[in-house]
Design an enzyme around this catalytic site. Structure first.
Site, short mmCIF file in Angstrom:
data_model
loop_
_atom_site.label_atom_id
_atom_site.label_comp_id
_atom_site.label_asym_id
_atom_site.label_seq_id
_atom_site.Cartn_x
_atom_site.Cartn_y
_atom_site.Cartn_z
N THR A 15 3.87 1.41 -4.74
CA THR A 15 4.79 0.45 -4.32
C THR A 15 4.91 -0.89 -4.98
OG1 THR A 15 4.22 0.86 -1.40
CG2 THR A 15 5.39 -0.80 -1.93
N THR A 29 -1.68 1.15 -2.86
CA THR A 29 -3.14 0.83 -1.32
C THR A 29 -3.74 1.22 -0.73
OG1 THR A 29 -0.94 0.61 0.00
CG2 THR A 29 -1.46 -1.21 -1.15
N ASP A 30 -2.79 2.77 -0.66
CA ASP A 30 -3.39 3.61 0.35
C ASP A 30 -4.82 3.74 -0.40
OD1 ASP A 30 -1.57 3.90 2.20
OD2 ASP A 30 -0.94 5.86 1.70
N LYS A 84 -8.61 -0.53 3.05
CA LYS A 84 -7.04 -0.57 4.13
C LYS A 84 -7.79 -0.39 5.50
CE LYS A 84 -2.19 0.69 3.45
NZ LYS A 84 -1.46 1.48 2.85
#
Ligand code: ZN
Lengths: 638, 413
Positions: free
Chosen positions: B69, B145-146, B224
């Site tokens: 992203t 980010t995952d 996360k």
């Protein structure tokens, strides 16, 4: 000023935004009700928005970038009204089907062509009123029309979009928004710039408003419908004016904007005549605190004591122009001050066209000109007091705006004031940058949803008007008022549920129009009266427990104090029988006997006055009069 | 407009002059082709090409772009996602970066983080190592980010004795949104890369849902823990190393337990990772055949995400014993996320220990997985692997859990 709008080539387009009365918001399951509690203790979050310079879609990208830079936004997050979606902490859920159905119904009512597939878009919004920095919006239908006496006004688009957050204030240059309103479904109806006169703007807007109400699925009350306008004249600029909440203001706004554009063109011509060039207006900003060291001006003194300084800029050869009135009560100087406030967050500016004044002496004005070594007979000096950072931003904006005066009317988005004048709000985005909302799949419009939407298609107001006269025997005047009344959509329900020989449709109609309006003109906040309350009270009337006079009185007292249970008021004004009247009147006579004997000729009036105080609205006055007359006959004999 | 994967057949998407898209059925419609165009497509490989923008200070910052992203933008004309970033793009969005130094962006990958594999970790580690040795002042890795915390852990083990921080950064809202968290996160990442006293691999992400500060988490201790919030990354069983406060861009340390910067010549690059490592989550109906399958397929390591203190259904113990006997390294972590494994308390735990299952202390399952994968690839004898696994190397194990490490939730007051 007598204005010939046709000659000026006036063109007005309307954008009507109406909140839909759906169970939940457009992209999440939060309710569509506003928060009413105290803001104290409500969670606050702080954000900044930014946009890549190349993506602003601006004529002057730097301007919009600067506008957003460092602008702190505070969001209030009242519980029960806001979830992660409004906070921009979770992707949007699917488009609300109920809202889509209502929007389609409305579009069909305007003979607009429904699209085959709805694509939700992101429209960049830079003022912080959307947490995402964009508003989600989708075209539901294209084309359509509104019939008006001056000709057909075309509809361009009908959109379904999310309402923005509610601005509730400003602290230290930060804007504060409540997120409760963000995401409430709005229908936006945009007309072509086919409107040619101020009055036509009002007629078309109210016609659209009535149609929307006739769906029975739109919200009521202040702020639930908002009108934006775009106004242009030949040789002028298309100006956007946002957020007009009162319909009645529309003609004035058009008139005042035309006036403003004409005045700005005059100022431009004068500047050209004076031979002013853009480069004459320099960007220099000066610290002139020295000049005001011993000032008598309380305004400046107080701020200097707080550690502020006085800054100035020079507008070469502008003398006298800042005094020119561009709208009633607003001078060209006011326009400059708007820029200073919006960009620098200062409280205002002072300019030499309005000096001496504000406690600033003649001598100080002379000194100021001398200090900056500019011509008192030709130039204008603008000063502002505050921190260096804010004053610099403010004066830079003033200088830029002054330069724009040489080209006439800058492209702006303005906001309406209460009196129909407008003020600068922000630079106008160029061709709106639209991005597809990639988080929401497109929605196919099939015959099922169209069929479902048919129940929301509003009737044409003319048909409704004629129906009221023929079917319900209402007078043309009442019919007209009724259609405009916020309670209109309940009229049919009330008639169906309640009407009988006593409680006629005519009575119900006049209650909803004449009576409520006269309460409103007394200053009673009639918006507090919900349809449930009206129904309760009318049911009591139907049962014969209160009088018609009582109905109005109960509604009035309720509106003034809506926390009071309605049952209490109904009891207070419940009808009394003759025996009760005799009891009450006797008691009054007994406790005032001596005075009554003394002033025998006035006795009737005295007793009547006291009795009615207790019995008003509960029994017919004539019955009280009869009883009083009978009972005072015995006075002095006992 | 190119049609979307959701569009119905027979619908064309038109962009109107007002910028809106609408879908119109072409059934019975007259269509005339005016001009042909195409939508640019992108490969997953950036090829390591770099772009550069000169800044106003002497520092040089290398930003290794891997995708996700933070580096992708939606092109407003087509709605297509452009998955790569150039230095110019970056400065266009965050001009303040130039005040911090010259910016070099290395276009390494353009992949979503769910598609990262241990192979990608290796090449990222190599590129980062090379950049450090070349003498850049700051290194930042832009990442989806995952799986960012997996890559962070991988770099933490692969880059031994770091002479400077390596800062991973991502965003939960893409950069084409005015509300994106990417600008603040990136600024904080660059500031951290230049100013931090530590030589560790860290993750810089929003600390709250306000734009008030960015937290700098230790890569091996961060997770996360929310699917969408911008403060999704939080340190688990540890506190963040530092925070960068906005708008003043102030860097402050909040954890005094950190690895100091080493000398540049002390840096050791060990970028290999074993791919035959698996994570198995314990659940009530688990079938021991899952473990048998992994052993039969010659997996070299198994991380169990056990229940509670580190347990798994009794029925699996036999299979696990066999796995260990066949040379598979089996380690235990806990799916409770917070807390530490302790296999001495209950019988099952004791049986597992006897079978040769290694306790993972308070390591996150994903950290244990990366660590095991790294150990198996870089150390030949199983004894070293086993010994090093239970030993703290880069503060992936925290022996002291004070009360404040555990978060507080809303309980009605
Ligand atoms: Zn919500």
């Amino acid at each position: 000023m007598e204005i010939n709008y046709e000659e000026l080539g006036l063109r007005v387009g309307l954008e009507i935004h109406q909140q839909l009365d759906t169970a939940s918001k457009l992209f999440c399951s939060c309710p569509t009700k506003l928060f009413e509690g105290s803001e104290e203790g409500v969670t606050r979050i702080e954000r900044y928005l930014r946009i890549a310079k190349s993506e602003t879609g601006e004529i002057d990208p730097a301007a919009i970038y600067e506008y957003m830079k460092g602008r702190k936004i505070i969001y209030l997050v009242p519980r029960g009204h806001v979830c992660s979606v409004e906070l921009d902490e979770e992707p949007p859920h699917e488009l609300n089907r109920e809202a889509l159905t209502v929007a389609i119904g409305i579009a069909l009512g305007f003979k607009s062509k429904i699209v085959d597939e709805v694509h939700v878009m992101r429209k960049i919004v830079v003022d912080g009123s959307n947490t995402t920095g964009f508003q989600r919006t989708a075209i539901i239908a294209l084309g359509g029309e509104v019939l008006d006496d001056e000709g057909v006004v075309r509809i361009q688009t009908i959109c379904l979009e999310e309402d923005a957050a509610r601005k509730v204030g400003e602290v230290d240059g930060a804007v504060v928004y409540n997120l409760d309103r963000l995401g409430i479904p709005l229908i936006e109806i945009s007309t072509a710039p086919d409107i040619r006169s101020p009055e036509q703007a009002l007629r078309v807007a109210s016609k659209i408003g009535i149609m929307l109400r006739l769906t029975g699925k739109v919200k009521r009350g202040l702020g639930t419908i908002r009108q934006d306008l775009n106004i242009s004249i030949k040789g002028g600029t298309k100006i956007e004016i946002k957020g007009v909440q009162r319909l009645e203001l529309l003609p004035k706004i058009v008139e005042y904007e035309v006036m403003r554009q004409l005045k700005l063109l005059e100022i431009r011509d004068e500047l050209i005549k004076r031979g002013v060039r853009k480069e004459d207006i320099t960007s220099n900003i000066y610290d002139v605190t020295e000049v005001f060291r011993d000032t008598k001006s309380k305004l400046i003194r107080d701020k200097l004591r707080a550690g502020c300084k006085v800054y100035a800029c020079v507008l070469k050869k502008f003398k006298g122009l800042l005094k020119v009135e561009v709208q009633p009560g607003r001078r060209f100087g006011t326009e400059l001050a708007d820029y200073a406030r919006e960009w620098g967050g200062v409280s205002g500016i002072i300019h030499t066209d309005e000096l001496p004044g504000y406690g600033i002496s003649d001598a100080e004005v002379h000194n100021l000109f001398k200090f900056l070594n500019v011509d008192e007979g030709e130039d204008v000096i603008v000063i502002t007091v505050g921190t260096e950072d804010r004053c610099t931003r403010a004066l830079k904006a003033v200088i830029d705006r002054a330069r724009d005066a040489l080209s006439g009317i800058p492209k702006e988005t303005r906001v309406a004031n209460e009196d129909g004048t407008t003020r600068y709000m922000r630079p106008q985005p160029g061709a709106a940058r639209m991005y597809p909302e990639t988080d929401i799949p497109p929605i196919t419009i099939d015959s099922r949803i169209i069929n479902e939407a048919l129940k929301y298609v509003p009737k044409d107001p003319n048909t409704v008007y004629e129906e009221l006269i023929s079917k319900y025997s209402l007078s043309p005047e009442i019919s007209k008022q009724l259609i405009r009344s916020p309670y209109f959509i309940y009229f049919y329900d009330l008639v169906r549920e309640l009407s009988d020989e006593e409680l006629t449709p005519q009575y119900i109609a006049s209650l909803l129009t004449i009576h409520l309006r006269s309460l409103k003109s007394e200053g009673v906040p009639t918006e507090n009266i919900s349809i449930e309350v009206i129904k309760d009270v009318l049911n009591t009337l139907k049962r014969g427990e209160i009088s018609k006079d009582g109905v109005i009185q109960i509604l009035k007292e309720y509106a003034l104090d809506p926390k009071k249970p309605i049952e209490e008021l109904i009891k207070k004004y419940s009808k009394v029988d003759v025996n009760e009247v005799i009891k009450i009147v006797s008691k009054i006579i007994e406790s005032n006997r001596e005075e009554l004997i003394k002033r025998k000729d006035k006795a009737f009036n005295i007793v009547m006055g006291l009795a009615m105080k207790e019995l008003r609205y509960r029994v017919d006055g004539r019955i009280v009069a009869d009883v009083v007359r009978n009972l005072i006959r015995d006075l002095g004999q006992g | 407009m190119p049609s979307t994967e959701f569009s119905r057949e027979g619908i064309v998407i038109l962009k109107l002059s007002n910028g809106y898209n609408v879908g119109i059925s072409i059934k019975d419609a007259y269509v005339e082709v005016v001009k042909e165009g195409y939508v640019k497509t992108y490969t997953e490989e950036g090829g390591g090409t770099s772009t550069y923008v000169r800044g106003s200070s002497d520092s040089l910052i290398s930003i290794v772009s891997t995708g996700g992203t933070i580096v992708s933008r939606v092109e407003y004309e087509t709605g297509a996602v452009k998955p790569a970033l150039t230095a110019e793009d970056l400065i266009d969005f965050i001009p303040e970066l130039k005040d911090l130094g010259s910016i070099e962006v290395i276009d390494l990958y353009r992949i979503l983080s769910e598609n990262m594999t241990p192979k990608h970790w290796s090449s990222i580690a190599e590129v980062v190592g090379k950049k450090i040795l070349s003498g850049v002042d700051g290194v930042v890795v832009a990442h989806g980010t995952d799986t960012m915390s997996y890559t962070a852990s991988a770099l933490a083990f692969a880059l031994r004795n770091l002479p400077q921080p390596v800062v991973l950064v991502g965003s939960q809202r893409s950069s084409d949104r005015p509300s994106s968290d990417s600008a603040l996160n990136l600024l904080a990442a660059v500031i951290t890369s230049l100013n931090a006293p530590f030589g560790e691999v860290v993750v810089a992400m929003h600390g709250t849902i306000s734009d008030n500060y960015v937290l700098v988490h230790r890569g091996v201790k961060v997770r996360k823990i929310h699917s969408s919030r911008r403060d999704a990354f939080q340190s688990i069983n540890d506190i963040p190393l530092a925070k960068v406060i906005f708008p003043d861009k102030r860097f402050i340390m909040i954890n005094n337990r950190f690895l100091s910067r080493c000398r540049k010549d002390e840096l050791i690059l060990m970028p290999k990772f074993e791919e035959k490592v698996s994570i198995v989550k314990a659940y009530p109906g688990i079938d021991p055949e899952i473990i048998d399958f992994l052993v039969d397929r010659r997996f070299k390591g198994i991380v169990i995400e056990g229940t509670g203190l580190g347990h798994i259904n009794d029925s699996c113990i036999e299979s696990l014993r066999r796995a260990v006997e066949e040379g598979v390294v089996v380690v235990m972590t806990t799916q409770t996320i917070f807390g530490r494994v302790n296999m001495n308390v209950y019988t099952t735990g004791r049986k597992l220990l006897l079978s040769g299952v290694l306790p993972g202390s308070d390591m996150l399952a994903e950290t244990a997985y990366v660590k095991l994968s790294w150990l198996l690839a870089n150390f030949n004898d199983l004894d070293s692997v086993k010994k090093l696994f239970t030993k703290n190397m880069v503060y992936e194990i925290n022996e002291v859990h004070e009360d404040y490490l555990y978060p507080r939730w809303y309980h009605g007051d």
